[in-house]
Scaffold this motif. Structure first.
Motif, short mmCIF file in Angstrom:
data_model
loop_
_atom_site.label_atom_id
_atom_site.label_comp_id
_atom_site.label_asym_id
_atom_site.label_seq_id
_atom_site.Cartn_x
_atom_site.Cartn_y
_atom_site.Cartn_z
N ALA A 66 28.96 5.06 64.46
CA ALA A 66 28.21 3.88 64.04
C ALA A 66 27.15 4.24 63.00
CB ALA A 66 27.55 3.22 65.25
N SER A 67 26.72 5.51 62.98
CA SER A 67 25.61 5.89 62.10
C SER A 67 26.00 6.85 60.99
CB SER A 67 24.49 6.53 62.92
OG SER A 67 24.94 7.72 63.55
N SER A 68 27.21 7.40 61.01
CA SER A 68 27.57 8.38 59.99
C SER A 68 29.07 8.42 59.78
CB SER A 68 27.07 9.78 60.38
OG SER A 68 27.74 10.24 61.53
N SER A 69 29.46 9.07 58.69
CA SER A 69 30.87 9.25 58.37
C SER A 69 31.03 10.65 57.79
CB SER A 69 31.32 8.20 57.35
OG SER A 69 32.69 8.37 57.03
N GLY A 70 32.12 11.31 58.16
CA GLY A 70 32.30 12.66 57.65
C GLY A 70 33.63 13.26 58.05
N PHE A 71 33.67 14.58 58.04
CA PHE A 71 34.92 15.28 58.34
C PHE A 71 34.61 16.69 58.80
CE2 PHE A 71 33.77 15.98 53.96
CZ PHE A 71 33.95 17.35 53.79
N VAL A 72 35.59 17.33 59.41
CA VAL A 72 35.49 18.73 59.81
C VAL A 72 36.80 19.42 59.41
CG1 VAL A 72 36.32 18.23 62.15
CG2 VAL A 72 35.07 20.35 61.71
N ILE A 73 36.68 20.65 58.92
CA ILE A 73 37.84 21.44 58.53
C ILE A 73 37.81 22.78 59.25
CG2 ILE A 73 39.10 22.52 56.63
CD1 ILE A 73 37.84 20.57 54.72
N GLY A 74 38.90 23.11 59.90
CA GLY A 74 39.05 24.41 60.52
C GLY A 74 40.11 25.21 59.78
N TYR A 75 39.72 26.32 59.18
CA TYR A 75 40.66 27.15 58.43
C TYR A 75 41.30 28.18 59.36
CZ TYR A 75 38.88 25.18 54.10
OH TYR A 75 38.55 24.31 53.08
N HIS A 76 42.61 28.25 59.30
CA HIS A 76 43.35 29.16 60.17
C HIS A 76 43.31 30.59 59.62
CE1 HIS A 76 44.91 25.78 62.43
NE2 HIS A 76 45.22 25.19 61.28
N GLY A 77 43.23 31.55 60.52
CA GLY A 77 43.30 32.94 60.13
C GLY A 77 44.74 33.42 60.20
N LYS A 78 44.92 34.72 60.36
CA LYS A 78 46.26 35.28 60.47
C LYS A 78 46.96 34.75 61.71
CE LYS A 78 45.13 39.51 57.95
NZ LYS A 78 45.04 40.99 58.00
N ASN A 79 46.16 34.52 62.76
CA ASN A 79 46.69 33.89 63.97
C ASN A 79 46.53 32.38 63.83
OD1 ASN A 79 47.19 32.84 66.53
ND2 ASN A 79 46.23 34.55 67.60
N PRO A 80 47.62 31.62 63.77
CA PRO A 80 47.51 30.18 63.55
C PRO A 80 46.81 29.43 64.68
CG PRO A 80 49.77 30.79 64.11
CD PRO A 80 49.02 32.06 63.89
N ARG A 81 46.62 30.08 65.82
CA ARG A 81 45.94 29.44 66.95
C ARG A 81 44.44 29.72 66.93
NH1 ARG A 81 48.91 30.24 72.55
NH2 ARG A 81 47.42 28.57 73.01
N GLN A 82 43.98 30.43 65.91
CA GLN A 82 42.56 30.72 65.78
C GLN A 82 42.04 30.21 64.44
OE1 GLN A 82 42.35 34.99 66.31
NE2 GLN A 82 42.24 34.83 68.55
N PHE A 83 40.70 30.11 64.35
CA PHE A 83 40.07 29.60 63.14
C PHE A 83 39.16 30.67 62.56
CE2 PHE A 83 41.35 25.98 65.63
CZ PHE A 83 41.89 25.12 64.68
N SER A 84 39.38 30.98 61.29
CA SER A 84 38.62 32.03 60.62
C SER A 84 37.37 31.50 59.92
CB SER A 84 39.50 32.74 59.61
OG SER A 84 39.96 31.81 58.62
N ARG A 85 37.33 30.20 59.69
CA ARG A 85 36.18 29.58 59.02
C ARG A 85 36.17 28.10 59.35
NH1 ARG A 85 35.30 27.55 53.61
NH2 ARG A 85 37.42 28.17 53.01
N ILE A 86 34.98 27.55 59.52
CA ILE A 86 34.85 26.13 59.87
C ILE A 86 33.77 25.51 58.99
CG2 ILE A 86 34.14 24.50 61.67
CD1 ILE A 86 35.33 26.51 63.71
N THR A 87 34.03 24.31 58.50
CA THR A 87 33.03 23.58 57.74
C THR A 87 33.09 22.10 58.11
OG1 THR A 87 32.16 23.14 55.52
CG2 THR A 87 34.54 23.11 55.77
N PHE A 88 31.94 21.44 58.08
CA PHE A 88 31.93 19.99 58.31
C PHE A 88 30.80 19.38 57.48
CE2 PHE A 88 28.98 21.47 61.63
CZ PHE A 88 27.91 20.59 61.49
#
Length: 249
Positions: free
Chosen positions: A187-209
């Motif tokens: 109700a107060s904001s709009s945005g997004f989150v991105i999780g970048y996959h590392g060599k292991n596709p089930r893990q995240f090597s970098r995150i930004t939002f």
């Protein structure tokens, strides 16, 4: 004259309702009193420990968020760090803001040197005027070169555009196969989150939002800061998204 006293069989029920009302009021008062004010002003704390509600003052960005058990916030002026841990990590292993001097001022990022599977992120406050791709409205082309460089840097940190169809990643986000993208709407904001996959596709090597509220933008990120990438699990990524979704301006 009629008897206006409460009948005996009604009194126990009346008292139960009264007691429930008092208990509810007491719980609400306790919840209001348990909100931790985080910031740099007098009376504000620089550290908050969950479970609790937090009111964050990162002038001009002011927002609230929910901390669950074993979650912490640390305000370092001008940045804020969230970390999921049983206790605040020592300075040597804690996430930190890294700044490098440039011709336009300072280029910054958030880094964590050890315990690379731990869920965490850092946050900075920005203004929508310091972006060129956050919305479809284009900034003036005659702005100073310094401001244009700041916008280019911020566009890299927030690689998505709010369109008539919602948030869409820009080319700066990279190969769509390399990340998980999710819109964030409240109700107060709009945005997004991105999780970048590392060599292991089930893990995240970098995150930004990025969260936008009027002219305010919260930029959040988590990076390794070394040759070894982060290894945040899918469960850890969910923890991060839940914390980000709880942010309310």
């Amino acid at each position: 004259m009629p008897d206006l006293s409460i009948p005996g069989f009604v009194r126990p029920r009346f008292l139960r309702v009264l007691l429930i009302g008092v208990a509810t009021f007491a719980q609400a008062s306790h919840a209001a009193a348990s909100v931790v004010s985080v910031g740099n002003a007098s009376g504000q704390s620089q550290i908050a420990q969950g479970p609790t509600e937090v009111a964050v003052d990162m002038t001009p960005c002011r927002f609230s968020m929910t901390l669950s058990k074993d979650q912490w916030l640390q305000f370092n002026t001008p940045d804020l760090v969230f970390i999921a841990a049983k206790q605040v990590p020592e300075t040597s292993s804690a996430p930190r803001l890294s700044q490098a001097q440039t011709s336009t001022g300072y280029e910054w990022s958030f880094e964590k040197p050890t315990n690379l599977s731990q869920p965490w992120f850092g946050v900075m406050c920005e203004n929508t005027n310091n972006f060129s791709a956050l919305t479809t409205q284009k900034p003036p082309l005659d702005d100073a070169i310094e401001l244009q460089l700041v916008r280019e840097s911020n566009d890299l940190k927030c690689p998505a555009t709010l369109t008539d169809h919602g948030w869409e990643p820009t080319l700066l986000a990279g190969d769509p196969q390399s990340f998980t993208f999710e819109s964030l709407q409240s109700a107060s904001s709009s945005g997004f989150v991105i999780g970048y996959h590392g060599k292991n596709p089930r893990q995240f090597s970098r995150i930004t939002f990025c969260l936008m509220h009027n002219e305010q933008v919260l930029i959040g990120s988590a990076e390794s800061g070394s040759s070894t990438s982060l290894a945040i699990s899918a469960e850890g990524f969910e923890q991060i998204k839940t914390a980000v979704r709880s942010m309310a301006f």
